[in-house]
Enzyme design. Structure first.
Site, PDB file in Angstrom:
ATOM      1  N   ASP A 185      -0.068  -4.026  -4.076  1.00 61.98           N
ATOM      2  CA  ASP A 185      -0.953  -3.461  -4.221  1.00 61.98           C
ATOM      3  C   ASP A 185      -0.514  -1.662  -4.087  1.00 61.98           C
ATOM      4  O   ASP A 185      -1.480  -1.276  -3.312  1.00 61.98           O
ATOM      5  CB  ASP A 185      -2.136  -3.554  -3.271  1.00 61.98           C
ATOM      6  CG  ASP A 185      -3.261  -2.838  -4.209  1.00 61.98           C
ATOM      7  OD1 ASP A 185      -3.851  -2.833  -5.623  1.00 61.98           O
ATOM      8  OD2 ASP A 185      -4.627  -2.698  -3.698  1.00 61.98           O
TER       9      ASP A 185
ATOM     10  N   SER B  87       1.380  -1.151   0.448  1.00 64.31           N
ATOM     11  CA  SER B  87      -0.199  -0.058   0.111  1.00 64.31           C
ATOM     12  C   SER B  87       0.640   1.220  -0.332  1.00 64.31           C
ATOM     13  O   SER B  87       1.393   1.014  -0.353  1.00 64.31           O
ATOM     14  CB  SER B  87      -1.151   0.090   1.048  1.00 64.31           C
ATOM     15  OG  SER B  87      -1.692   1.243   1.305  1.00 64.31           O
TER      16      SER B  87
ATOM     17  N   HIS C 241      -7.828  -5.560  -1.448  1.00 65.44           N
ATOM     18  CA  HIS C 241      -6.405  -4.622  -1.549  1.00 65.44           C
ATOM     19  C   HIS C 241      -5.436  -5.398  -0.671  1.00 65.44           C
ATOM     20  O   HIS C 241      -4.029  -6.045  -1.115  1.00 65.44           O
ATOM     21  CB  HIS C 241      -6.619  -3.644  -0.706  1.00 65.44           C
ATOM     22  CG  HIS C 241      -4.623  -2.693  -0.351  1.00 65.44           C
ATOM     23  ND1 HIS C 241      -4.617  -2.058  -1.800  1.00 65.44           N
ATOM     24  CD2 HIS C 241      -5.104  -1.829   0.657  1.00 65.44           C
ATOM     25  CE1 HIS C 241      -3.646  -0.998  -1.179  1.00 65.44           C
ATOM     26  NE2 HIS C 241      -3.765  -0.732   0.508  1.00 65.44           N
TER      27      HIS C 241
END
Length: 329
Positions: A205, A181, A267
């Site tokens: 991601d 992230s 995610h």
């Protein structure tokens, strides 16, 4: 202040379910998502940054911690200090072994599931040094503030690895930087600080909101080989929907994942898939000519394995693959 203003800018484009390349998704101001515990969170893209915290982070980025795990201490870490030679010499760090650096995302700390899972699979697979970088102080702030501070945190990680190299002689070519992230953009900035010399940079991601047109985002020049795995890149997704690396993988199209009902689940599937790939190296991506083929699952190009721990891995392009809903996927 100019840097902060740049980071807060969002360009408007047409919303689409197909991941976009080099375009900014028109995110709404508020993005709501539910974590695995069912707790609702709200990401406010117009929230005011905490300028006091940011000024302190830029002045003194040593709030980060570098936590070493090896096969001799797989559960209890040793803290390595920047510019603290003794902390490295007296630790279990072995410069003859590869180095895996793991960086968590927003609202996380050293106890993040991604840190625990990836540390375990890497140490089970091979005899390596795992360094978990905790940047909890900034990561626990609001999203806009955390985004603005990512470059400083990433650069400091790069400076730490340069110090580690100078003390131990550990080659950059044995380093694999992995970030989830917001952490994906942290490791991108770290690799950039080292002139793109590290063997691999992997973005799991990479965060999307405020990052599509952000000059400080993860990019292909941040390492010798840079890979990104996109699992939540839809219009309201938490991940970036565009290609940013040498090789970009879009499991199941890159927007939603089998067995997931929430954006948060999509995610987090990125690090779950990557952890599985380190053990089994079983994900075969098929190269796509464009993002429409990614979306339509009509890719017919060459095959490249997604993920794994190969420090000599090479590849370029867009890749689609399909996975199952449960481990090992």
């Amino acid at each position: 202040m100019k840097t902060l203003l740049f980071l807060l800018c969002i360009s408007v484009c047409s919303a689409t379910a197909v991941p976009l390349k080099n375009a900014e998704i028109n995110y709404p101001r508020f993005i709501k998502y539910s974590d695995y515990d069912g707790v609702m969170h709200t990401l406010d893209l117009e929230e005011q940054p905490d300028t006091t915290l940011l000024e302190d982070i830029y002045r003194n980025p040593d709030n980060n911690r570098y936590l070493l795990y090896t096969r001799d201490n797989p559960l209890v870490s040793q803290t390595l200090g920047f510019n603290n030679t003794n902390s490295i010499i007296l630790s279990k760090f072995d410069a003859r072994k590869p180095i895996v650096v793991i960086v968590h995302g927003w609202l996380s700390d050293k106890h993040a599931n991604s840190n625990i899972a990836l540390t375990e699979v890497f140490l089970r697979k091979s005899n390596v040094n795992v360094i978990v970088m905790e940047w909890r102080r900034l990561a626990s702030s609001n999203y806009v503030t955390a985004t603005a501070g990512v470059p400083a945190v990433g650069r400091r990680l790069g400076e730490f690895l340069k110090f580690l190299h100078s003390v131990t002689g550990a080659p950059y070519e044995t380093m694999h930087l992995i970030g989830f992230s917001l952490g994906a953009h942290v490791v991108g900035n770290s690799g950039r600080q080292l002139g793109g010399k590290v063997a691999r940079v992997t973005g799991l991601d990479p965060a999307g909101p405020l990052w599509n047109l952000n000059r400080d985002r993860l990019r292909s020049s941040d390492g010798i080989y840079v890979e990104a795995i996109h699992t939540d890149g839809g219009v309201l997704g938490l991940g970036i929907g565009s290609a940013v690396a040498d090789a970009d993988f879009f499991p199941n199209g890159g927007n939603s994942q089998p067995g997931c009902l929430t954006s948060f689940c999509n995610h987090e599937r990125a690090w779950q898939l990557f952890a599985s790939s380190v053990t089994y190296n079983h994900f075969l991506g098929r190269e796509c000519s464009n993002m429409l083929q990614v979306s339509l699952n009509s890719c017919r190009g060459k095959i490249l394995n997604m993920g794994n721990d190969d420090l000599r891995k090479k590849g370029t392009g867009l890749y689609r693959l399909n996975t199952q809903r449960s481990y090992p996927y």
